[in-house]
Design an enzyme around this catalytic site. Sequence first.
Site, PDB file in Angstrom:
ATOM      1  N   GLN A 181      13.609  12.550  27.984  1.00 49.26           N
ATOM      2  CA  GLN A 181      12.809  12.135  26.824  1.00 49.26           C
ATOM      3  C   GLN A 181      12.857  13.153  25.696  1.00 49.26           C
ATOM      4  OE1 GLN A 181      11.527   9.222  26.370  1.00 49.26           O
ATOM      5  NE2 GLN A 181      11.441   8.347  28.429  1.00 49.26           N
ATOM      6  N   THR A 198      34.133   6.114  40.892  1.00 54.43           N
ATOM      7  CA  THR A 198      34.973   5.880  39.721  1.00 54.43           C
ATOM      8  C   THR A 198      34.120   5.942  38.453  1.00 54.43           C
ATOM      9  OG1 THR A 198      36.410   4.511  41.064  1.00 54.43           O
ATOM     10  CG2 THR A 198      36.596   4.225  38.675  1.00 54.43           C
ATOM     11  N   SER A 230      19.808  10.859  29.637  1.00 50.82           N
ATOM     12  CA  SER A 230      20.070   9.456  29.977  1.00 50.82           C
ATOM     13  C   SER A 230      20.503   8.692  28.733  1.00 50.82           C
ATOM     14  CB  SER A 230      18.786   8.843  30.536  1.00 50.82           C
ATOM     15  OG  SER A 230      18.915   7.445  30.621  1.00 50.82           O
ATOM     16  N   GLY A 231      21.584   7.914  28.844  1.00 52.93           N
ATOM     17  CA  GLY A 231      22.123   7.187  27.694  1.00 52.93           C
ATOM     18  C   GLY A 231      21.147   6.220  27.053  1.00 52.93           C
ATOM     19  N   HIS A 232      20.438   5.462  27.891  1.00 55.22           N
ATOM     20  CA  HIS A 232      19.664   4.362  27.282  1.00 55.22           C
ATOM     21  C   HIS A 232      18.396   4.817  26.573  1.00 55.22           C
ATOM     22  CE1 HIS A 232      16.309   3.402  30.232  1.00 55.22           C
ATOM     23  NE2 HIS A 232      17.056   4.173  30.983  1.00 55.22           N
ATOM     24  N   CYS A 235       2.772  -1.526  37.127  1.00 52.40           N
ATOM     25  CA  CYS A 235       2.554  -2.474  38.202  1.00 52.40           C
ATOM     26  C   CYS A 235       3.351  -1.988  39.403  1.00 52.40           C
ATOM     27  CB  CYS A 235       3.042  -3.833  37.767  1.00 52.40           C
ATOM     28  SG  CYS A 235       2.555  -5.094  38.912  1.00 52.40           S
ATOM     29  N   GLY A 277      19.516   8.809  34.064  1.00 54.02           N
ATOM     30  CA  GLY A 277      18.606   9.938  34.231  1.00 54.02           C
ATOM     31  C   GLY A 277      18.136  10.101  35.669  1.00 54.02           C
ATOM     32  N   THR A 278      17.894   8.990  36.334  1.00 57.44           N
ATOM     33  CA  THR A 278      17.396   9.062  37.718  1.00 57.44           C
ATOM     34  C   THR A 278      18.407   9.790  38.593  1.00 57.44           C
ATOM     35  OG1 THR A 278      16.156   7.013  37.449  1.00 57.44           O
ATOM     36  CG2 THR A 278      16.688   7.657  39.708  1.00 57.44           C
ATOM     37  N   ASN A 307       7.399  11.585  29.301  1.00 61.21           N
ATOM     38  CA  ASN A 307       7.665  10.210  28.866  1.00 61.21           C
ATOM     39  C   ASN A 307       6.411   9.470  28.426  1.00 61.21           C
ATOM     40  OD1 ASN A 307       7.686  10.817  31.775  1.00 61.21           O
ATOM     41  ND2 ASN A 307       7.441   8.625  32.033  1.00 61.21           N
TER      42      ASN A 307
HETATM   43  N1  PLP Z   1      13.076  11.046  33.465  1.00 58.28           N
HETATM   44  C1  PLP Z   1      12.251  10.640  32.514  1.00 58.28           C
HETATM   45  C2  PLP Z   1      11.336  11.613  31.858  1.00 58.28           C
HETATM   46  C3  PLP Z   1      12.250   9.300  32.110  1.00 58.28           C
HETATM   47  O1  PLP Z   1      11.412   8.894  31.144  1.00 58.28           O
HETATM   48  C4  PLP Z   1      13.130   8.398  32.750  1.00 58.28           C
HETATM   49  C5  PLP Z   1      13.122   6.964  32.404  1.00 58.28           C
HETATM   50  O2  PLP Z   1      12.115   6.420  31.996  1.00 58.28           O
HETATM   51  C6  PLP Z   1      13.994   8.880  33.744  1.00 58.28           C
HETATM   52  C7  PLP Z   1      13.941  10.218  34.076  1.00 58.28           C
HETATM   53  C8  PLP Z   1      14.968   7.978  34.432  1.00 58.28           C
HETATM   54  O3  PLP Z   1      16.061   7.703  33.607  1.00 58.28           O
HETATM   55  P1  PLP Z   1      16.971   6.397  33.840  1.00 58.28           P
HETATM   56  O4  PLP Z   1      16.151   5.214  33.419  1.00 58.28           O
HETATM   57  O5  PLP Z   1      18.168   6.617  32.987  1.00 58.28           O
HETATM   58  O6  PLP Z   1      17.324   6.360  35.283  1.00 58.28           O
END
Ligand code: PLP
Length: 365
Positions: A168, A224, A186-188, A305, A71-72, A140
Amino acid sequence: MERYYFDHNATTPVAPAVIDAMLPVFRDGFGNASSIHQPGQQAKQALEKARRQTAAFLNCSPKEIVFTSGGTEADNLAILGVPRGHIVTTNIEHPAILGACRDLDVTYLEADSHGVIQPRTLRDALRPSTVLVSVMHANNELGTVQDIEAFAAIAHDNGALFHSDGVQAAGKISINLKNIDLYSISGHKLNAPKGIGALYVRQGVELHPRQFGGRHESGRRAGTENVPGAVALGAACEMPRENVGMLTQRLETGILAKVPQTIVNGANAPRGPNTTNIRFAGIEGEAMVIALDLRGFAVSSGAACSSGAVEPSHVLTAIGLTREEAKASIRFSLGMGNTIEQVDALIDAVVASAAHLRRLSPVYA
Ligand code: PLP
């Protein structure tokens, strides 16, 4: 001790069906999807199937999916990959958006006390030079859902593109990308592993890669491809999803009824089905997280933190909470595997932990 997980907005367990889809690719499908020999072509086929599955989930064309590392990266690519100009975003975005915007010409829309960004505030923020508006779909921390279609319409009236961080939202609420130009997932957060994500890029949107290398992902993202990751994301996109709304509601109502002086942050906003963020007067959130962890429950606090100091969440202070109120807040986020029994056990643990911590609290005693 049984361990129960109520922190699905932080990350989710990888679903068994996703592991089953991914393992053969790890074992045998090691080819580079850019190679022309058989192993390469097999990897390419697996990658393209995953792209079709992800596209079907978002109801778009496979050509509109760019796989990223998460996601980032998808958020960074959306902000930094479009032509330069003025950007409008909000003060409750994830750091992946806020950080990408830091050195740019940006106007921040402010959330109201419920955690809602009013679409009409966008009109005053737009300029002739605005190239992009980015408003997250589901938050989130609060779970609040923004009216992204309304923002997209206003952005388009002004000739700007519209991006939404859907990390989210995906898998939790319905997504309609008809008028959206860019959308991150985002996959996770979706029961696939970490290290894979995707950016939806509407056909015709000009997007420049942010990292330099080969012409992967149709020249939009060099590097890749992570084929097992993409296969996992594709499988996660196809998974049927249980609606945990009823469980979240039961948890929220149970805590409010049984623990005095509790308030739901963002209670009056439209919210997704899996998140409730509750403020416990007189309690340090971090202490509550630890107390619940000792009882076998994983939750998260309204503080992070950073550089060794516990800082209140920027989202909670943005909706008007004091530092103390923000730090007294706990996020419960539900997902695959949570049951009524787990929810009831969590309510009991929260009741006991809150009573214990309040007995120790100089503020509350
Ligand atoms: N955007 C939101 C709203 C998120 O909650 C998060 C992760 O907590 C991200 C982006 C970032 O995603 P990733 O952890 O896959 O980089």
